[in-house]
Structure formats: structure tokens, C-alpha cells
Design an enzyme around this catalytic site. Structure first.
Site, short mmCIF file in Angstrom:
data_model
loop_
_atom_site.label_atom_id
_atom_site.label_comp_id
_atom_site.label_asym_id
_atom_site.label_seq_id
_atom_site.Cartn_x
_atom_site.Cartn_y
_atom_site.Cartn_z
N LYS A 139 0.86 -1.17 0.00
CA LYS A 139 0.00 0.00 0.00
C LYS A 139 0.91 1.23 0.00
O LYS A 139 1.42 1.63 1.03
CB LYS A 139 -0.91 -0.01 1.23
CG LYS A 139 -2.02 1.04 1.20
CD LYS A 139 -1.49 2.26 1.84
CE LYS A 139 -2.37 3.43 1.90
NZ LYS A 139 -1.71 4.64 1.38
N GLU B 16 -0.66 7.46 -0.99
CA GLU B 16 -1.68 7.88 -1.97
C GLU B 16 -1.24 9.13 -2.72
O GLU B 16 -1.78 9.44 -3.78
CB GLU B 16 -3.03 8.09 -1.28
CG GLU B 16 -3.08 9.22 -0.29
CD GLU B 16 -2.57 8.85 1.11
OE1 GLU B 16 -2.70 9.69 2.01
OE2 GLU B 16 -2.01 7.74 1.30
N CYS C 291 12.47 7.65 2.45
CA CYS C 291 12.71 7.21 3.83
C CYS C 291 14.18 7.09 4.16
O CYS C 291 14.56 7.17 5.32
CB CYS C 291 11.98 5.90 4.10
SG CYS C 291 12.52 4.53 3.08
#
Length: 190
Positions: free
Chosen positions: A10, A13, A118
């Protein structure tokens, strides 16, 4: 018979492009359908992942608010949850470091993807007289072309949204107020 774990990915978005490409490459490489599953969406999708009884473990890398939510909700449903929240990555530069390699590596690691990945470099710790190189790192970064990532010659793309820009501006402003020496100011880069 083939057996093993499947993977639900996932992505953010706000920018799912890299995850889509990763899934396309996995399919091209022959990964069977259903092994890697991309599910786009926002909080509603996250909650379904946390609540679904067939999902046994969740791994998350990202911000503290989302990670805390995922950790609590997933754990509440008996899942193993690994959450790496608001990580800061450091580079330690030793006195014998090759200057050109170090400068290129630090600028690329700190500003690649506009510093929004990240593993982006957040801090450089200079040991001994290697601290003289910080001015060269700042000079190299200053010469990068910041523009829309799809434009020819772009070396640093934009931040993802206005909230990200505000967060960067606030960190710089607070750091200066607390006594940091500002060698390169990107707050007004548009």
C-alpha cells in the site's frame, strides 16, 4: 505445489508511481499473479489492512502519526507490526574520506527525490578536519537545478505538497532560531 507468503503493498496515496513500477517489474520478472498485490488508497485502505483477519503482519515506514495509528490498530487485531517512524539518517564523514565521492554521495542522498524518501540523509557528522568539506557540500547543492521533475535538466524536483514545504520551512526557521548556521537556504525555492 507452490506455497509461501503473499505481499500487500500500500504505497502513499500522494505518490504511488514507484510502487506501480515495482509491481510491473515483478510481473515482467515472472512473479505469479496474486503474490504481490498493490492496493492504492488512504486511511480507509490502511484500516482494512489492519483489520483483515488473513493479514498476519504489517511493516510500515513513514510518519509518526500514521505509524502510531497502524501500530495500535494492527496490534489490537493480534498482528505483528513493525513500524519505523520519522527516521533520521546520518552520515559520518571521516578525515580520510575521498572529498569528491563524499560530496556527491551526501548531496545525492540528501536531496535526491527532494529529500522525501525514507532513506534521505538528514544529518552529516564530520570527524576531525573533515568538517572543512561542509562548505563544498553546500556549494554543490546550491548549483543543483530545482524545477519540476519532468523538465529537462531537473536535478531536484518539488516537494510533494504545500504541507511538506511548510514542514521544511518550519524546521529551517526553528533551527536558525535555535542557533544553527545556515549555509544554504532553500525556503524560497519555488
Amino acid at each position: 505445489t507452490v506455497c509461501g507468503n503473499t505481499f500487500v503493498l500500500k504505497p502513499s496515496e500522494k505518490d504511488p508511481g514507484a510502487a506501480v513500477m515495482l509491481c510491473e517489474l515483478a510481473k515482467e520478472a515472472g512473479l505469479p499473479d496474486g503474490v504481490l498485490n498493490l492496493v492504492p488508497g488512504a486511511v480507509d485502505v490502511v484500516n482494512r489492512i489492519c483489520d483483515h483477519p488473513d493479514i498476519k503482519a504489517i511493516s510500515f515506514v513513514g510518519g509518526e502519526k500514521a505509524g502510531t495509528h497502524i501500530y495500535r490498530r494492527g496490534s489490537m487485531h493480534g498482528k505483528r507490526v513493525q513500524a519505523n517512524l520519522a527516521a533520521k539518517n546520518h552520515s559520518v564523514i571521516m578525515p580520510d574520506a575521498d572529498p569528491e565521492t563524499m560530496i556527491n554521495t551526501c548531496v545525492g542522498a540528501g536531496l535526491g527525490a527532494a529529500g522525501q524518501r525514507c532513506m534521505a540523509l538528514s544529518a552529516i557528522v564530520f570527524v576531525g578536519d573533515s568538517d572543512q568539506l561542509i562548505h563544498e557540500v553546500a556549494a554543490r547543492a546550491k548549483n543543483l537545478k530545482a524545477t519540476a521533475g519532468h523538465e529537462p535538466g531537473a536535478q531536484v524536483g518539488p516537494l510533494i505538497d504545500q504541507a511538506a514545504k511548510k514542514r521544511v520551512v518550519d524546521v529551517i526557521t526553528q533551527s536558525v532560531a535555535e542557533g544553527a548556521e545556515l549555509l544554504l537556504d532553500g525556503r524560497n525555492v519555488v
